[in-house]
Design a protein around this motif. Structure first.
Motif: not given
Length: 407
Positions: A393-407
């Motif tokens: 959100k506006n180039n910032q991490i939001s409270q809805q952000s999640t993270v996923k490992r690609l490799v």
């Protein structure tokens, strides 16, 4: 050899954003091969809606306490929190081991690739030997009574030897374990829990290593050292611990103990909730004098959980301090997630740029644990893990952000 190509809204390489028109290329096992312009990448690019970054470094964790999730209520204050840890941490071994596995799985799912893990025993050794994550194990030593110093140090030596055995075994299988190295060193628990005699026993073992210490997590710590009064005295009394050996220094805790870390290569000061500007100036000056690298480890969710306070992050930034991030344990946090730590910092300090916080979470943490040859940045030939963070959100991490490992 098969290659993977990823692009996103932006790529963070460990120190800076490279822009949205770049593609990162890795082998199937995650070795970084190149970062090239989108125009040169061809068609076989996985286009992702988020920021691509190296895997996160959890610089401070207590994996062995994962079985205590939800047991201790919030906002007890640190001395009462410690009392509950001491009195309530004893569970059947199979319960503890199962929680250790679940805690590590949670970190893997949260995009964490390397951990600075505090260990008072060797219960995490078997899980670490599996090589799922890289670990620097800090074998923690505590003992406020001089009479128990010898026994506590002997126990710590035994625990360290168990971790050194799994490190040696890992070195014999380089194909499996070169990706996720294992290291270990001694670390004092905290200024209020290590007697002068115990300090003298462990100090020679600091030379050339990384040392972690819980620092000024509560105002009671400074009160103990300046006046010899406060909640830690109450805690000692409730534990029937004699304090007659201790004399207040008349100074805050940090200048009272910091000279004893002079042989260490890297120092991680953890929590720092009540660290003053004068304390920071003192530590920064002395560490430079001894050619040491000094890191301030923030575990903001744990600070809020235990004391409902935040560390002086803006002061640390103004002092050009090198900051890293940790989660503490599930006894003092709801999850083992570096993304969650960034979300909390963003909520309370919205002016801090995401680029800066991502460096805390990646390259700074890797350097602190002496793992930067492999982790923390997208250097060619490194295998730092590749993650994607979405819902910005506006180039910032939001409270809805999640993270996923690609490799």
């Amino acid at each position: 050899m098969a290659y993977l190509q990823f692009s996103g809204q932006n790529i963070f390489d460990g120190t800076r954003f490279l822009g949205p028109d770049q593609v990162i290329i890795t082998t199937a096992d995650g070795t970084i091969k190149a970062i090239i312009p989108m125009a040169d990448a061809g068609e076989d690019v996985q286009k992702l809606n988020g920021i691509i970054a190296p895997g996160f470094i959890n610089a401070h964790c207590h994996l062995e306490l994962s079985h205590m999730k939800g047991i201790i209520p919030e906002h007890t204050g640190l001395p009462d929190f410690i009392l509950k840890i001491v009195n309530e941490r004893h569970f059947p071994e199979e319960v503890i081991l199962e929680a250790i596995v679940e805690g590590e799985e949670a970190m893997l799912a949260a995009g964490i690739v390397a951990v600075g893990d505090i260990s008072n025993n060797a219960l995490t050794a078997a899980q670490k030997q599996k090589g799922n994550l890289a670990y620097h194990t800090f074998v923690e030593i505590s003992g406020w009574k001089p009479s128990i110093a010898e026994a506590r140090f002997a126990n710590a030596l035994q625990v360290l030897s168990q971790f050194r055995l799994i490190e040696a075994a890992a070195s014999l299988n380089p194909l499996k374990n070169s990706t996720n190295p294992l290291k270990s060193s001694f670390s004092p628990h905290a200024p209020y829990s290590v007697s002068s005699l115990l300090w003298q026993m462990m100090m020679p073992h600091f030379e050339g290593t990384t040392v972690s210490i819980h620092n000024q997590e509560t105002s009671a710590e400074n009160e103990l050292f300046t006046k010899g009064t406060g909640d830690f005295v109450r805690m000692y009394n409730s534990m029937n611990i004699d304090q007659s050996h201790f004399s207040p220094t008349g100074q805050n805790s940090l200048p009272s103990y910091f000279p004893q870390l002079q042989k260490a290569k890297n120092i991680l000061l953890v929590h720092n909730t009540t660290t003053s500007e004068a304390d920071m100036d003192y530590a920064n000056h002395l560490s430079k004098q001894h050619a040491q690298d000094l890191y301030y480890t923030l575990c903001v969710n744990a600070n809020l959980y235990i004391e409902n306070k935040l560390p002086p992050i803006e002061l640390l930034r103004n002092k050009k301090s090198t900051i890293v991030l940790g989660t503490d344990s599930l006894s003092s946090n709801h999850e083992l997630s570096i993304l969650s730590e960034i979300q909390t910092i963003t909520k309370h300090f919205p002016a801090i740029a995401l680029e800066e916080m991502l460096q805390w979470a990646t390259l700074n943490g890797a350097k602190a644990l002496q793992l930067e040859s492999q982790f923390g940045s997208f250097g060619i030939g490194k295998k730092p893990g590749v993650i994607v963070i979405d819902h910005l959100k506006n180039n910032q991490i939001s409270q809805q952000s999640t993270v996923k490992r690609l490799v």
